[in-house]
Design an enzyme around this catalytic site. Structure first.
Site: not given
Length: 160
Positions: A93, A130
């Site tokens: 992303h 993450h």
């Protein structure tokens, strides 16, 4: 997840979705066609954004398979996290959003684009998908690597 936590979760989930590769591969042709920017599939595939998305996809698959960093321990795996996506480094992303910021900023307000990319990165951390280093490295890879490679590839393949 209850109450305010559920609302917070879904807000971050929606922000995260705006940086998702599937979202961009579905959104790009629709928006480009509606704006009259492309009339053929060839025009769409030769756009700098399409080249950028393809370069991003190739880069994150290769890096995730090479590094194979596990996602944070509080991450909940589901059917979306298969193949290379089960790995954490780098954040796809972040690579995608920052590469798009670099490609799109001559045409759109860089402050809005950068704000969006930062929010997407924060969403990935807030959702537990993450580590901070995955997002920061992803942003740097996107801005300095993928966007530059995509511009070069686009110029070599499609410049008249």
């Amino acid at each position: 997840v209850k109450g305010k936590d559920r609302l917070r979760f879904w807000c971050w989930e929606i922000v995260s979705l705006s940086g998702d590769g599937v979202f961009w591969f579905l959104l790009l042709p629709t928006v480009a066609y509606m704006r009259g920017e492309v009339k053929t599939v060839q025009e769409l595939l030769s756009s700098s954004v399409s080249v950028c998305l393809a370069a991003d996809l190739a880069t994150i698959v290769i890096l995730k398979m090479l590094v194979q960093r596990k996602r944070p321990p509080h991450h909940k795996t589901d059917s979306r996290f298969v193949g290379p996506d089960k790995h954490s480094f780098p954040s796809g992303h972040a690579t995608r959003t920052w590469a798009l910021v670099k490609i799109l900023h001559p045409h759109y307000n860089i402050l809005y684009l950068s704000g969006w990319a930062c929010l997407v990165g924060l969403s990935r951390i807030s959702l537990g998908r993450h580590y901070v280093s995955d997002v920061v490295a992803g942003g740097l890879i996107g801005w300095f690597g993928i966007a530059a490679a995509a511009s070069s590839i686009h110029h070599q393949l499609f410049a008249s």
